[in-house]
Design an enzyme around this catalytic site. Sequence first.
Site, mmCIF file in Angstrom:
data_model
loop_
_atom_site.group_PDB
_atom_site.id
_atom_site.type_symbol
_atom_site.label_atom_id
_atom_site.label_comp_id
_atom_site.label_asym_id
_atom_site.label_seq_id
_atom_site.Cartn_x
_atom_site.Cartn_y
_atom_site.Cartn_z
ATOM 1 N N GLU A 92 41.575 99.939 46.632
ATOM 2 C CA GLU A 92 42.986 99.783 46.287
ATOM 3 C C GLU A 92 43.267 98.365 45.783
ATOM 4 O O GLU A 92 42.594 97.399 46.165
ATOM 5 C CB GLU A 92 43.853 100.079 47.508
ATOM 6 N N CYS A 105 46.805 91.565 43.916
ATOM 7 C CA CYS A 105 45.891 91.426 45.048
ATOM 8 C C CYS A 105 44.705 92.348 44.790
ATOM 9 O O CYS A 105 44.884 93.559 44.641
ATOM 10 C CB CYS A 105 46.633 91.821 46.331
ATOM 11 N N CYS A 112 35.296 96.896 54.718
ATOM 12 C CA CYS A 112 35.069 95.478 55.022
ATOM 13 C C CYS A 112 34.162 95.344 56.242
ATOM 14 O O CYS A 112 34.372 96.013 57.247
ATOM 15 C CB CYS A 112 36.402 94.782 55.298
ATOM 16 N N CYS A 116 38.013 92.981 61.568
ATOM 17 C CA CYS A 116 39.128 92.394 62.325
ATOM 18 C C CYS A 116 39.893 93.514 63.041
ATOM 19 O O CYS A 116 40.156 94.565 62.456
ATOM 20 C CB CYS A 116 40.060 91.625 61.394
ATOM 21 N N CYS A 119 43.227 95.120 61.684
ATOM 22 C CA CYS A 119 43.242 95.455 60.260
ATOM 23 C C CYS A 119 42.933 96.923 60.012
ATOM 24 O O CYS A 119 41.925 97.443 60.491
ATOM 25 C CB CYS A 119 42.209 94.575 59.542
ATOM 26 N N CYS A 335 49.615 93.457 53.723
ATOM 27 C CA CYS A 335 48.374 92.841 54.180
ATOM 28 C C CYS A 335 47.669 93.631 55.270
ATOM 29 O O CYS A 335 48.292 94.022 56.238
ATOM 30 C CB CYS A 335 48.706 91.477 54.749
HETATM 31 S S1 SF4 Z 1 41.598 91.390 57.703
HETATM 32 FE FE1 SF4 Z 1 40.569 93.323 57.196
HETATM 33 S S2 SF4 Z 1 39.963 93.149 55.043
HETATM 34 FE FE2 SF4 Z 1 40.453 91.065 55.793
HETATM 35 S S3 SF4 Z 1 38.469 90.233 56.527
HETATM 36 FE FE3 SF4 Z 1 39.443 91.175 58.327
HETATM 37 S S4 SF4 Z 1 38.605 93.281 58.339
HETATM 38 FE FE4 SF4 Z 1 38.211 92.448 56.294
#
Ligand code: SF4
Length: 346
Positions: A92, A105, A112, A116, A119, A335
């Site tokens: 995306e 963005c 990823c 995190c 996220c 975000c």
């Molecule tokens: S916030 Fe999400 S996209 Fe960004 S580095 Fe952490 S896991 Fe990856």
Amino acid sequence: MDRVVLKDLNLEELKDFVTSIGLEPYRAKQIAQWIYKKRVSDFDSMTNISKATRKLLSEKAAIDVLKTVKVEESADGTRKYLFELPDGNRIESVFIPEKGWNTLCVSTQVGCPAGCKFCLTAKDGFTRSLTPAEIVDQYIQVQRDVGEERRISNVVFMGMGEPLLNFDNVKKAVEIMTHRDMLDLSKRKITISTVGIVPGIERMARELNRVKLAVSLHATTDEVREKIVPLNRKYPIGEIFRALRRYPADNVRRIMIEYVMLKDVNDSLEDARRLVGLVRGIPVKVNLIPFNPYPGSSFEPTPREKIEAFQKVLWDHNIAAFIRESRGQDISAACGMLRTKEKLSA
Ligand code: SF4
């Protein structure tokens, strides 16, 4: 033979490619003009190139790599794009119109690996890194869609993925985005956001130092940060700040510190005071990001008054601190809310 994807090549490589198929070197600039300035998607549109050469090019090379699957527009004008990659994976990108400028963005990976905890993107795991063409094509496809009168002036590498874990391809994409004969964006209008990959920050300092750096800090102690940003075990706060102290920043090119506000996790006034201590002597701008809750998330957003109190501590110490207004929340474009799986993005 597989066709060469032209958006993977910087201008020097494009020259090498055209000469390798028997064309004159000046053709590289001509082709770059068509792809990056006129944003054509096929060789037949390149009308100042002979028919025979266009045929040769279409046999040996390809232009577009992304297919638009879906576009959603938020009430605030933010547009979220779901693209399909040549191997069927999906990513995306988000177009954010602002007063006087437009920001895109971009994603740098499918999913990823950073994981995190707050996220939504991380929930899809990690599949692979994007190629330079897959990064650059996000810009071109979105620019074609929104029209040239809404020129994308700023690019933030803050979509899906950790850009500094895909350094070489991100660097190539930045070269293509900033070359005068290609997308011709100013380096100062490009921001690369990292969760704190120390060797990547050091490479950025050496190889991409005019590009803006943003660091997703999100906590002021290793104990708390490890719980929400697992990569902190590899690159703890002390090491990140050692790298930031050596980073060539100044008051014009401040380092952005991103800090997502999670209720009762990282949002105390003591955290704010610790943050003051961490950034002392480094030219920074702190972005306080209200958390976007999603179904099943184990975190809650910090109440607004508490975010403002946190911000005031920073202001009282002359640290530029802003509360980032979340855009596109109604279409999950905010975000940490981008996903690879369309069905989950509602
Ligand atoms: S916030 Fe999400 S996209 Fe960004 S580095 Fe952490 S896991 Fe990856």
